[in-house]
Design an enzyme around this catalytic site. Structure first.
Site, mmCIF file in Angstrom:
data_model
loop_
_atom_site.group_PDB
_atom_site.id
_atom_site.type_symbol
_atom_site.label_atom_id
_atom_site.label_comp_id
_atom_site.label_asym_id
_atom_site.label_seq_id
_atom_site.Cartn_x
_atom_site.Cartn_y
_atom_site.Cartn_z
ATOM 1 N N LYS A 152 4.637 -15.512 44.368
ATOM 2 C CA LYS A 152 3.241 -15.761 44.790
ATOM 3 C C LYS A 152 2.667 -16.993 44.093
ATOM 4 O O LYS A 152 1.670 -16.931 43.374
ATOM 5 C CB LYS A 152 2.373 -14.535 44.542
ATOM 6 C CG LYS A 152 2.774 -13.354 45.413
ATOM 7 C CD LYS A 152 1.769 -12.253 45.425
ATOM 8 C CE LYS A 152 2.278 -11.059 46.211
ATOM 9 N NZ LYS A 152 3.429 -10.369 45.579
ATOM 10 N N ALA A 165 5.653 3.874 49.911
ATOM 11 C CA ALA A 165 4.793 4.127 48.754
ATOM 12 C C ALA A 165 3.353 3.652 48.989
ATOM 13 O O ALA A 165 2.412 4.225 48.450
ATOM 14 C CB ALA A 165 5.384 3.441 47.523
HETATM 15 P P1 XMP Z 1 6.942 -1.032 47.330
HETATM 16 O O1 XMP Z 1 7.556 -0.317 46.171
HETATM 17 O O2 XMP Z 1 5.465 -0.808 47.451
HETATM 18 O O3 XMP Z 1 7.163 -2.586 46.978
HETATM 19 O O4 XMP Z 1 7.661 -0.774 48.621
HETATM 20 C C1 XMP Z 1 6.552 -3.626 47.690
HETATM 21 C C2 XMP Z 1 6.932 -4.962 47.121
HETATM 22 O O5 XMP Z 1 6.234 -5.977 47.811
HETATM 23 C C3 XMP Z 1 5.254 -6.589 46.953
HETATM 24 N N1 XMP Z 1 4.030 -6.591 47.712
HETATM 25 C C4 XMP Z 1 3.502 -7.677 48.293
HETATM 26 N N2 XMP Z 1 3.904 -8.958 48.331
HETATM 27 N N3 XMP Z 1 2.068 -9.468 49.728
HETATM 28 C C5 XMP Z 1 3.155 -9.847 49.043
HETATM 29 O O6 XMP Z 1 3.504 -11.032 49.084
HETATM 30 C C6 XMP Z 1 1.613 -8.202 49.731
HETATM 31 O O7 XMP Z 1 0.630 -7.862 50.373
HETATM 32 C C7 XMP Z 1 2.372 -7.263 48.971
HETATM 33 N N4 XMP Z 1 2.232 -5.931 48.806
HETATM 34 C C8 XMP Z 1 3.276 -5.551 48.019
HETATM 35 C C9 XMP Z 1 5.177 -5.742 45.719
HETATM 36 O O8 XMP Z 1 4.875 -6.531 44.590
HETATM 37 C C10 XMP Z 1 6.562 -5.176 45.659
HETATM 38 O O9 XMP Z 1 7.470 -6.111 45.124
#
Ligand code: XMP
Length: 213
Positions: A60, A167
Site C-alpha cells: 500500500k 473473515a
Molecule cells: P483476510 O485474512 O481478511 O486477509 O482474508 C485479507 C488480506 O487483504 C488485506 N486487505 C486489503 N488490502 N485493500 C487492500 O489493498 C483492502 O481493502 C484490504 N482489505 C484487506 C489484508 O491486509 C490481508 O492481507
C-alpha cells in the site's frame, strides 16, 4: 478455467508461509505478501515465495514520489510480480510507482474493505480516473462492499482483485458475480486444517459465479 484465488500469507513464521505456498502452488493465481511476513522474516521472502508462484506485494505504497520509486524498484528487484499502491496521494506519487515498476503489475487501492473505509470509498470514482490516467494494471476493490465493487466494475474493464472474503464477511460468489476477477483470501485459508480444500472450494465458487454472470 483460470485460477481465481490469491492467498494472503499474513503469517509470522517464514516456514509456515513457504509450506503453504508449496502446497498451493498449482491451484492459486498468486500469493499476496503484506508487511507482517516481511517484518517477521526478511525482504528476501518475496523471492523465496516467488519460487512457488506469482507474488503481489501488498505494501500500500503511499509516500512522496522519490520514496515510492525506491520502494517499488526494490520490490521488483526482489522478484515480485505485482505491487499494491495507494492512489489518494495523487498523480505524481502513483505515477512514480507505475514508472518504477517497469513491467511489474501495479494495483491501485480505490476502496477498502474494513469498517470506517468510507473516507476513501466515497472518493473511489475520482481515484479510479486518476489511476487509469497513471496507467495502473488493475484495482483492489472490496469483496464485502458490493455497491462499491459494482460501481468500480462499471467504470473499468481492468483487473479487479478483492479482499474481504470469509473473515471480513464477504461472500465469494456474490463478489465474483459483481465483477471481481480474483479473490484475495487470508485467514480462511492459512488458519484452515485443509488449505488446499478451502482454495478448491473457493475456486469452484468463483467458476460458478463466472458462468452465472
Ligand atoms: P483476510 O485474512 O481478511 O486477509 O482474508 C485479507 C488480506 O487483504 C488485506 N486487505 C486489503 N488490502 N485493500 C487492500 O489493498 C483492502 O481493502 C484490504 N482489505 C484487506 C489484508 O491486509 C490481508 O492481507
Amino acid at each position: 478455467m483460470d485460477k481465481r484465488i490469491i492467498v494472503a500469507l499474513d503469517v509470522k513464521e517464514k516456514k509456515k508461509a513457504i509450506d503453504i505456498a508449496e502446497s498451493l502452488s498449482d491451484i492459486v493465481f498468486a500469493f499476496k505478501i503484506n508487511w507482517p511476513l516481511v517484518l517477521y522474516s526478511s525482504p528476501e521472502v518475496i523471492g523465496e515465495i516467488s519460487q512457488y508462484g506469482k507474488v503481489i506485494c501488498d505494501f500500500k505504497v503511499a509516500d512522496i514520489p522519490y520514496t515510492n520509486s525506491l520502494i517499488t524498484e526494490r520490490v521488483r528487484d526482489l522478484g515480485a510480480w505485482g505491487i499494491i499502491s495507494h492512489s489518494f496521494l495523487g498523480e505524481e506519487s502513483l505515477k512514480s510507482v507505475v514508472n518504477a515498476a517497469k513491467g511489474m503489475h501495479v494495483f491501485s487501492v480505490v476502496a477498502m474493505s474494513h469498517p470506517g473505509s468510507d473516507m476513501i470509498n466515497s472518493n473511489a470514482m475520482q481515484l479510479m480516473k486518476l489511476s487509469i490516467e497513471c496507467g495502473v494494471y488493475g484495482f483492489v476493490a472490496p469483496a464485502n462492499k458490493i455497491d462499491d465493487l459494482r460501481m468500480i466494475r462499471s467504470a473499468t474493464d481492468r483487473v479487479i482483485i478483492s479482499p474481504g472474503i470469509g473473515a471480513q464477511g464477504g461472500d465469494p460468489y456474490t463478489a465474483v458475480l459483481n465483477g471481481s476477477d480474483y479473490l484475495i483470501v487470508g485467514r480462511s485459508v492459512y488458519e484452515s486444517d485443509k488449505p488446499e480444500l478451502e482454495v478448491s472450494k473457493l475456486q469452484q465458487t468463483a467458476e460458478r459465479a463466472i458462468e452465472d454472470r
